[in-house]
Design an enzyme around this catalytic site. Sequence first.
Site, mmCIF file in Angstrom:
data_model
loop_
_atom_site.group_PDB
_atom_site.id
_atom_site.type_symbol
_atom_site.label_atom_id
_atom_site.label_comp_id
_atom_site.label_asym_id
_atom_site.label_seq_id
_atom_site.Cartn_x
_atom_site.Cartn_y
_atom_site.Cartn_z
ATOM 1 N N MET A 140 0.786 15.828 16.079
ATOM 2 C CA MET A 140 0.077 15.110 17.156
ATOM 3 C C MET A 140 -1.380 15.545 17.067
ATOM 4 O O MET A 140 -1.857 16.380 17.839
ATOM 5 C CB MET A 140 0.689 15.460 18.520
ATOM 6 C CG MET A 140 2.010 14.763 18.774
ATOM 7 S SD MET A 140 3.000 15.577 20.035
ATOM 8 C CE MET A 140 3.774 16.836 19.037
ATOM 9 N N HIS B 111 6.309 17.464 13.573
ATOM 10 C CA HIS B 111 5.767 16.323 14.309
ATOM 11 C C HIS B 111 4.286 16.583 14.570
ATOM 12 O O HIS B 111 3.937 17.436 15.389
ATOM 13 C CB HIS B 111 6.564 16.193 15.638
ATOM 14 C CG HIS B 111 6.058 15.151 16.567
ATOM 15 N ND1 HIS B 111 6.503 15.055 17.874
ATOM 16 C CD2 HIS B 111 5.144 14.150 16.407
ATOM 17 C CE1 HIS B 111 5.896 14.042 18.468
ATOM 18 N NE2 HIS B 111 5.063 13.481 17.609
ATOM 19 N N ASP C 218 12.234 11.166 20.749
ATOM 20 C CA ASP C 218 11.665 12.444 21.202
ATOM 21 C C ASP C 218 11.101 12.293 22.609
ATOM 22 O O ASP C 218 10.190 11.496 22.830
ATOM 23 C CB ASP C 218 10.556 12.838 20.214
ATOM 24 C CG ASP C 218 9.926 14.194 20.505
ATOM 25 O OD1 ASP C 218 10.364 14.882 21.454
ATOM 26 O OD2 ASP C 218 8.984 14.553 19.765
ATOM 27 N N MET D 174 8.650 7.802 20.454
ATOM 28 C CA MET D 174 8.386 8.689 21.592
ATOM 29 C C MET D 174 8.934 8.056 22.870
ATOM 30 O O MET D 174 8.646 6.902 23.173
ATOM 31 C CB MET D 174 6.883 8.927 21.774
ATOM 32 C CG MET D 174 6.206 9.761 20.701
ATOM 33 S SD MET D 174 6.958 11.370 20.402
ATOM 34 C CE MET D 174 6.789 12.173 21.998
ATOM 35 N N ASP E 296 6.315 20.946 17.088
ATOM 36 C CA ASP E 296 5.278 20.072 17.639
ATOM 37 C C ASP E 296 3.910 20.677 17.378
ATOM 38 O O ASP E 296 3.548 21.699 17.958
ATOM 39 C CB ASP E 296 5.492 19.904 19.148
ATOM 40 C CG ASP E 296 6.736 19.079 19.440
ATOM 41 O OD1 ASP E 296 6.784 17.923 18.989
ATOM 42 O OD2 ASP E 296 7.655 19.606 20.090
ATOM 43 N N MET F 65 0.099 20.293 17.885
ATOM 44 C CA MET F 65 -0.873 19.587 18.740
ATOM 45 C C MET F 65 -2.241 20.233 18.569
ATOM 46 O O MET F 65 -2.358 21.463 18.527
ATOM 47 C CB MET F 65 -0.453 19.705 20.204
ATOM 48 C CG MET F 65 0.961 19.209 20.474
ATOM 49 S SD MET F 65 1.318 19.226 22.224
ATOM 50 C CE MET F 65 3.090 18.870 22.212
ATOM 51 N N SER G 57 13.395 21.063 20.031
ATOM 52 C CA SER G 57 11.947 21.266 19.955
ATOM 53 C C SER G 57 11.620 22.663 20.448
ATOM 54 O O SER G 57 11.870 23.002 21.610
ATOM 55 C CB SER G 57 11.221 20.240 20.824
ATOM 56 O OG SER G 57 9.924 20.710 21.126
ATOM 57 N N HIS H 187 12.628 21.281 15.253
ATOM 58 C CA HIS H 187 11.510 20.365 15.501
ATOM 59 C C HIS H 187 10.278 21.163 15.939
ATOM 60 O O HIS H 187 10.332 21.931 16.900
ATOM 61 C CB HIS H 187 11.918 19.376 16.598
ATOM 62 C CG HIS H 187 10.897 18.320 16.884
ATOM 63 N ND1 HIS H 187 10.777 17.164 16.146
ATOM 64 C CD2 HIS H 187 9.950 18.231 17.851
ATOM 65 C CE1 HIS H 187 9.808 16.408 16.648
ATOM 66 N NE2 HIS H 187 9.271 17.038 17.683
ATOM 67 N N PHE I 165 3.514 17.333 26.081
ATOM 68 C CA PHE I 165 4.188 18.369 26.869
ATOM 69 C C PHE I 165 5.701 18.181 26.830
ATOM 70 O O PHE I 165 6.189 17.046 26.738
ATOM 71 C CB PHE I 165 3.714 18.314 28.326
ATOM 72 C CG PHE I 165 2.228 18.436 28.446
ATOM 73 C CD1 PHE I 165 1.609 19.683 28.447
ATOM 74 C CD2 PHE I 165 1.429 17.295 28.499
ATOM 75 C CE1 PHE I 165 0.221 19.786 28.514
ATOM 76 C CE2 PHE I 165 0.043 17.389 28.565
ATOM 77 C CZ PHE I 165 -0.556 18.646 28.573
ATOM 78 N N GLY I 166 6.405 19.301 26.954
ATOM 79 C CA GLY I 166 7.855 19.232 27.109
ATOM 80 C C GLY I 166 8.195 18.986 28.575
ATOM 81 O O GLY I 166 7.328 19.045 29.456
HETATM 82 C C1 DX5 Z 1 6.274 16.070 23.349
HETATM 83 C C2 DX5 Z 1 6.947 16.660 22.157
HETATM 84 C C3 DX5 Z 1 8.394 16.856 22.304
HETATM 85 C C4 DX5 Z 1 8.798 17.758 23.444
HETATM 86 C C5 DX5 Z 1 10.156 17.337 23.883
HETATM 87 O O1 DX5 Z 1 4.955 15.756 23.020
HETATM 88 O O2 DX5 Z 1 6.749 15.823 21.030
HETATM 89 O O3 DX5 Z 1 8.991 17.254 21.089
HETATM 90 O O4 DX5 Z 1 8.810 19.104 23.121
HETATM 91 O O5 DX5 Z 1 10.500 18.075 24.998
HETATM 92 P P1 DX5 Z 1 11.539 17.526 26.065
HETATM 93 O O6 DX5 Z 1 12.850 17.334 25.358
HETATM 94 O O7 DX5 Z 1 11.584 18.606 27.093
HETATM 95 O O8 DX5 Z 1 10.991 16.228 26.607
HETATM 96 ZN ZN ZN Z 2 7.944 16.272 19.177
#
Ligand code: DX5
Ligand code: ZN
Length: 211
Positions: free
Chosen positions: A66, A64, A173, A135, A33, A35, A6, A31, A141-142
């Site tokens: 969101m 992905h 994920d 999920m 994200d 948002m 990601s 990947h 957030f990561g």
């Molecule tokens: C969270 C994202 C993920 C995120 C994963 O909302 O969908 O893709 O970036 O990050 P990690 O692997 O650090 O949890």
């Molecule tokens: Zn994601």
Amino acid sequence: MLVAPSILSADFGNLEAEVRAICEADCDFVHIDVMDGHFVPNLTLGPVVVKSVTKAATKPLDIHLMVQNNSFFVDLFAPFQPEFISFHIEEEKHANRLAQKIRDLGIHPAVVLNPHNGLDSIEYLLEYIDMVLVMSVNPGFGGQKFIPNVVEKIKRLKDKIEIRNPNCLIEVDGGVSDANIELLREAGVDIVVAGSYVFSGDYRQRIASLK
Ligand code: DX5
Ligand code: ZN
């Protein structure tokens, strides 16, 4: 195991180099994200940035969403011809129709389950989609902690997939690392998304350890 880093955890100041580096480090998908600040309390990137990602990426994109208003975002990102576009089931009144729209655009449709979503909402959708993204953190957030009860959910999902659409893939994920990859493999996961785990070490070594 297929690995989709990601880019949320990448250095956005050097995004092209980061994307090139994960592709050279043998990832399977990139990947992305997306948002919108409404469906999740964070705002990330739009088509302008994804365009530079596509220039650097030598692996297919895994987008992905969101967001609210999924159909609008599908139209925005479809021109990049990603391998997958995934949308959150609870945010879509017409999931079947949207999955078909994504397929008609030549992209594999995927549906996302949040950690609190059970399997009922997608049981009769499985035969119309190519992947379920489960999920294992609350999206936004990561770098969050893996929620352990998703492993049981994935096993139950795998059983339903065997009956309704054995070709449907399972992707996970959130909080994925070498600490839980074995459990995920045993549960039947095909693709893992990993952000902070991949980007906080040697990319090639981290991707290889997940594989
Ligand atoms: C969270 C994202 C993920 C995120 C994963 O909302 O969908 O893709 O970036 O990050 P990690 O692997 O650090 O949890
Ligand atoms: Zn994601």
